[in-house]
Design a protein around this motif. Structure first.
Motif, PDB file in Angstrom:
ATOM      1  N   THR A   1       0.821  -1.220   0.000  1.00  0.00           N
ATOM      2  CA  THR A   1       0.000   0.000   0.000  1.00  0.00           C
ATOM      3  C   THR A   1       0.852   1.266   0.000  1.00  0.00           C
ATOM      4  O   THR A   1       0.317   2.366   0.083  1.00  0.00           O
ATOM      5  CB  THR A   1      -0.949   0.029   1.218  1.00  0.00           C
TER       6      THR A   1
ATOM      7  N   TYR B   1       3.196   4.126  -1.673  1.00  0.00           N
ATOM      8  CA  TYR B   1       3.326   4.738  -2.998  1.00  0.00           C
ATOM      9  C   TYR B   1       4.120   6.033  -2.883  1.00  0.00           C
ATOM     10  O   TYR B   1       4.308   6.579  -1.790  1.00  0.00           O
ATOM     11  CB  TYR B   1       1.943   4.989  -3.620  1.00  0.00           C
TER      12      TYR B   1
ATOM     13  N   SER C   1       4.143   9.636  -3.107  1.00  0.00           N
ATOM     14  CA  SER C   1       3.212  10.766  -3.125  1.00  0.00           C
ATOM     15  C   SER C   1       3.900  12.059  -3.548  1.00  0.00           C
ATOM     16  O   SER C   1       3.233  13.061  -3.790  1.00  0.00           O
ATOM     17  CB  SER C   1       2.595  10.959  -1.736  1.00  0.00           C
TER      18      SER C   1
ATOM     19  N   SER D   1       4.420   7.222   2.248  1.00  0.00           N
ATOM     20  CA  SER D   1       2.975   7.409   2.108  1.00  0.00           C
ATOM     21  C   SER D   1       2.317   6.074   1.787  1.00  0.00           C
ATOM     22  O   SER D   1       2.824   5.306   0.980  1.00  0.00           O
ATOM     23  CB  SER D   1       2.674   8.416   1.004  1.00  0.00           C
TER      24      SER D   1
ATOM     25  N   THR E   1      -1.714   4.003   1.338  1.00  0.00           N
ATOM     26  CA  THR E   1      -3.144   4.209   1.093  1.00  0.00           C
ATOM     27  C   THR E   1      -4.004   3.674   2.232  1.00  0.00           C
ATOM     28  O   THR E   1      -5.162   4.083   2.357  1.00  0.00           O
ATOM     29  CB  THR E   1      -3.597   3.538  -0.215  1.00  0.00           C
TER      30      THR E   1
ATOM     31  N   GLY F   1      -5.214  11.004  -1.475  1.00  0.00           N
ATOM     32  CA  GLY F   1      -4.460   9.847  -1.956  1.00  0.00           C
ATOM     33  C   GLY F   1      -5.113   9.186  -3.156  1.00  0.00           C
ATOM     34  O   GLY F   1      -6.215   9.551  -3.578  1.00  0.00           O
TER      35      GLY F   1
ATOM     36  N   THR G   1      -8.515   3.878  -1.715  1.00  0.00           N
ATOM     37  CA  THR G   1      -9.047   4.531  -0.510  1.00  0.00           C
ATOM     38  C   THR G   1      -9.205   6.040  -0.655  1.00  0.00           C
ATOM     39  O   THR G   1      -9.995   6.641   0.054  1.00  0.00           O
ATOM     40  CB  THR G   1      -8.145   4.271   0.710  1.00  0.00           C
TER      41      THR G   1
ATOM     42  N   ARG H   1      -4.103   9.407   1.978  1.00  0.00           N
ATOM     43  CA  ARG H   1      -2.636   9.444   1.998  1.00  0.00           C
ATOM     44  C   ARG H   1      -2.192   9.465   3.449  1.00  0.00           C
ATOM     45  O   ARG H   1      -2.265  10.483   4.113  1.00  0.00           O
ATOM     46  CB  ARG H   1      -2.098  10.669   1.268  1.00  0.00           C
TER      47      ARG H   1
END
Length: 131
Positions: free
Chosen positions: A60, A62, A64, A70, A72, A111, A115, A118
């Motif tokens: 999850t 990523y 950002s 970061s 999700t 984010g 979801t 973020r």
């Protein structure tokens, strides 16, 4: 979730390094692009630096562009708690470890899918365990 962890301020100071203590126990933050995990791309789990509870998974995570790790979503419902933070003249949603109340960072509604959240988390509040 494991049993609640509660320690005295002196115990936290002894266990944690200066940066981790300032972030997790005093609600501090690290400068963007300086934490050890902001650019980590390895597969694994991110645990609370204070109590070892698994909080986030690399699946999850990523980029950002914010300079902080970061995510999700947490690895499981109930692993993190949120609290309204009105410090520094802003209204934000603070993210805490549900097991030991460590300050982790903040969550924002900007984010990606699925979801739309973020979770912007300080590296100093995390330990990483590679798979």
């Amino acid at each position: 979730m494991s049993d609640k962890v509660s320690k005295s301020d002196a115990e936290w100071r002894t266990q944690l390094g200066e940066d981790a203590y300032r972030v997790t126990r005093c609600g501090g933050t690290e400068r963007a692009f300086t934490g050890k995990y902001w650019d980590n791309k390895a597969a694994g789990s991110y645990k609370c630096a204070c109590c070892g509870e698994v909080l986030f998974d690399s699946d999850t995570k990523y980029d950002s562009g914010s300079g902080w790790p970061s995510f999700t979503a947490p690895v499981e419902d109930g692993r993190v708690a949120t609290h309204t933070d009105t410090s520094h003249g802003m209204v934000r949603t603070e993210v805490l470890c549900s097991r030991c109340d460590a300050h982790l960072g903040h969550v924002f509604p900007d984010g990606p899918a699925p979801t739309g959240l973020r979770y912007c988390i300080n590296s100093a509040s995390l330990d990483f365990e590679a798979r």
